[in-house]
Design a protein around this motif. Sequence first.
Motif, PDB file in Angstrom:
ATOM      1  N   PRO A  55     -32.547  53.335  15.016  1.00 45.59           N
ATOM      2  CA  PRO A  55     -31.631  53.397  16.154  1.00 45.59           C
ATOM      3  C   PRO A  55     -32.039  52.355  17.208  1.00 45.59           C
ATOM      4  CG  PRO A  55     -32.373  55.590  15.549  1.00 45.59           C
ATOM      5  CD  PRO A  55     -33.175  54.623  14.737  1.00 45.59           C
ATOM      6  N   GLU A  56     -31.099  51.919  18.002  1.00 44.03           N
ATOM      7  CA  GLU A  56     -31.350  50.833  18.950  1.00 44.03           C
ATOM      8  C   GLU A  56     -32.454  51.159  19.942  1.00 44.03           C
ATOM      9  OE1 GLU A  56     -31.513  47.267  20.438  1.00 44.03           O
ATOM     10  OE2 GLU A  56     -30.323  47.773  18.682  1.00 44.03           O
ATOM     11  N   VAL A  57     -32.599  52.426  20.321  1.00 43.91           N
ATOM     12  CA  VAL A  57     -33.636  52.786  21.284  1.00 43.91           C
ATOM     13  C   VAL A  57     -35.028  52.515  20.695  1.00 43.91           C
ATOM     14  CG1 VAL A  57     -33.702  55.225  20.598  1.00 43.91           C
ATOM     15  CG2 VAL A  57     -34.435  54.552  22.885  1.00 43.91           C
ATOM     16  N   TYR A  58     -35.216  52.775  19.387  1.00 43.47           N
ATOM     17  CA  TYR A  58     -36.512  52.520  18.755  1.00 43.47           C
ATOM     18  C   TYR A  58     -36.691  51.034  18.439  1.00 43.47           C
ATOM     19  CZ  TYR A  58     -36.775  57.573  18.245  1.00 43.47           C
ATOM     20  OH  TYR A  58     -36.816  58.912  18.487  1.00 43.47           O
ATOM     21  N   ALA A  59     -35.611  50.359  18.074  1.00 48.10           N
ATOM     22  CA  ALA A  59     -35.698  48.914  17.815  1.00 48.10           C
ATOM     23  C   ALA A  59     -36.109  48.168  19.088  1.00 48.10           C
ATOM     24  CB  ALA A  59     -34.365  48.393  17.281  1.00 48.10           C
ATOM     25  N   ALA A  60     -35.602  48.605  20.235  1.00 42.50           N
ATOM     26  CA  ALA A  60     -35.997  47.977  21.501  1.00 42.50           C
ATOM     27  C   ALA A  60     -37.476  48.209  21.785  1.00 42.50           C
ATOM     28  CB  ALA A  60     -35.142  48.515  22.641  1.00 42.50           C
ATOM     29  N   CYS A  61     -37.988  49.388  21.425  1.00 41.08           N
ATOM     30  CA  CYS A  61     -39.415  49.678  21.622  1.00 41.08           C
ATOM     31  C   CYS A  61     -40.270  48.802  20.709  1.00 41.08           C
ATOM     32  CB  CYS A  61     -39.696  51.156  21.364  1.00 41.08           C
ATOM     33  SG  CYS A  61     -39.006  52.230  22.612  1.00 41.08           S
ATOM     34  N   SER A  90     -40.906  58.607  17.754  1.00 37.16           N
ATOM     35  CA  SER A  90     -40.899  58.574  19.218  1.00 37.16           C
ATOM     36  C   SER A  90     -40.941  57.126  19.688  1.00 37.16           C
ATOM     37  CB  SER A  90     -42.091  59.337  19.787  1.00 37.16           C
ATOM     38  OG  SER A  90     -43.284  58.660  19.498  1.00 37.16           O
ATOM     39  N   GLU A  91     -40.517  56.925  20.915  1.00 36.03           N
ATOM     40  CA  GLU A  91     -40.560  55.591  21.500  1.00 36.03           C
ATOM     41  C   GLU A  91     -41.994  55.093  21.578  1.00 36.03           C
ATOM     42  OE1 GLU A  91     -38.535  55.556  25.231  1.00 36.03           O
ATOM     43  OE2 GLU A  91     -36.720  56.425  24.386  1.00 36.03           O
ATOM     44  N   TYR A  92     -42.912  55.987  21.937  1.00 37.86           N
ATOM     45  CA  TYR A  92     -44.332  55.620  22.024  1.00 37.86           C
ATOM     46  C   TYR A  92     -44.853  55.122  20.675  1.00 37.86           C
ATOM     47  CZ  TYR A  92     -49.372  56.225  22.242  1.00 37.86           C
ATOM     48  OH  TYR A  92     -50.721  56.036  22.146  1.00 37.86           O
ATOM     49  N   GLY A  93     -44.509  55.810  19.590  1.00 39.73           N
ATOM     50  CA  GLY A  93     -44.975  55.411  18.265  1.00 39.73           C
ATOM     51  C   GLY A  93     -44.479  54.029  17.869  1.00 39.73           C
ATOM     52  N   TYR A  94     -43.202  53.740  18.115  1.00 41.79           N
ATOM     53  CA  TYR A  94     -42.661  52.435  17.740  1.00 41.79           C
ATOM     54  C   TYR A  94     -43.175  51.323  18.650  1.00 41.79           C
ATOM     55  CZ  TYR A  94     -39.817  54.477  14.177  1.00 41.79           C
ATOM     56  OH  TYR A  94     -39.427  55.133  13.042  1.00 41.79           O
ATOM     57  N   ARG A  95     -43.418  51.625  19.924  1.00 41.58           N
ATOM     58  CA  ARG A  95     -44.009  50.626  20.811  1.00 41.58           C
ATOM     59  C   ARG A  95     -45.431  50.306  20.363  1.00 41.58           C
ATOM     60  NH1 ARG A  95     -42.778  52.815  25.503  1.00 41.58           N
ATOM     61  NH2 ARG A  95     -40.835  51.679  25.608  1.00 41.58           N
ATOM     62  N   LEU A  96     -46.193  51.329  19.973  1.00 36.67           N
ATOM     63  CA  LEU A  96     -47.554  51.131  19.487  1.00 36.67           C
ATOM     64  C   LEU A  96     -47.565  50.365  18.162  1.00 36.67           C
ATOM     65  CD1 LEU A  96     -50.545  51.713  19.940  1.00 36.67           C
ATOM     66  CD2 LEU A  96     -50.215  53.904  18.807  1.00 36.67           C
ATOM     67  N   ALA A  97     -46.639  50.678  17.269  1.00 39.71           N
ATOM     68  CA  ALA A  97     -46.549  49.952  16.002  1.00 39.71           C
ATOM     69  C   ALA A  97     -46.241  48.479  16.238  1.00 39.71           C
ATOM     70  CB  ALA A  97     -45.484  50.583  15.103  1.00 39.71           C
TER      71      ALA A  97
END
Length: 186
Positions: A55-61, A90-97
């Motif tokens: 989803p776009e929210v996770y792609a942005a992260c 979660s947003e945190y997980g994708y930002r960390l990845a």
Amino acid sequence: MTGRHLPVPVHGVTARVLMQTNCGPYAYIAADFEPPGPGGLTEVLNAVPAERRLPEVYAACVRAGIVRGLDGVAASVLLTDAHLHEVDASEYGYRLAGLEAGRAALVACGLLPPEEADSLRWADWPGRPRPWPGHNPRSDALTASAPAWCADFLPLSDGGRPAVVTPPERGRKGRKGRRGSPGGRT
């Protein structure tokens, strides 16, 4: 590192954030990093197949994490795979990845020292230095700080002793509250 460019391509960088608590952040991405195009700016393109697209929210992260992980080094990034967990994503997980994938690309192309690979818990890339199953540099501090009374828990490199001592087997006779046979008293 502002104004620098990724000098060589780094293909096959993956980052999998996975907590073993069954309720932590989850994220999986795979990306290819290449030197930037003629404009010299960092660009992140999403080439994940439609059925696995985030989803776009996770792609942005992921984009934000990659840009932060690259720390001002310009690169063209192509996301090649991703996975979404319906509950634990979660947003945190994708930002960390994304952050770890960006740092991994810098280590792989030589812009960061190889020792930096030890701090990248979630990332993997072709040619990543693996200190185990041989010597792990981080275990020196743990071994040196171990008190004398826990010598049985030192690694096998201390002369062949087992890493964990198993307690001796105890007999079952003489224990209160146990029945001798499953059908009743004996």
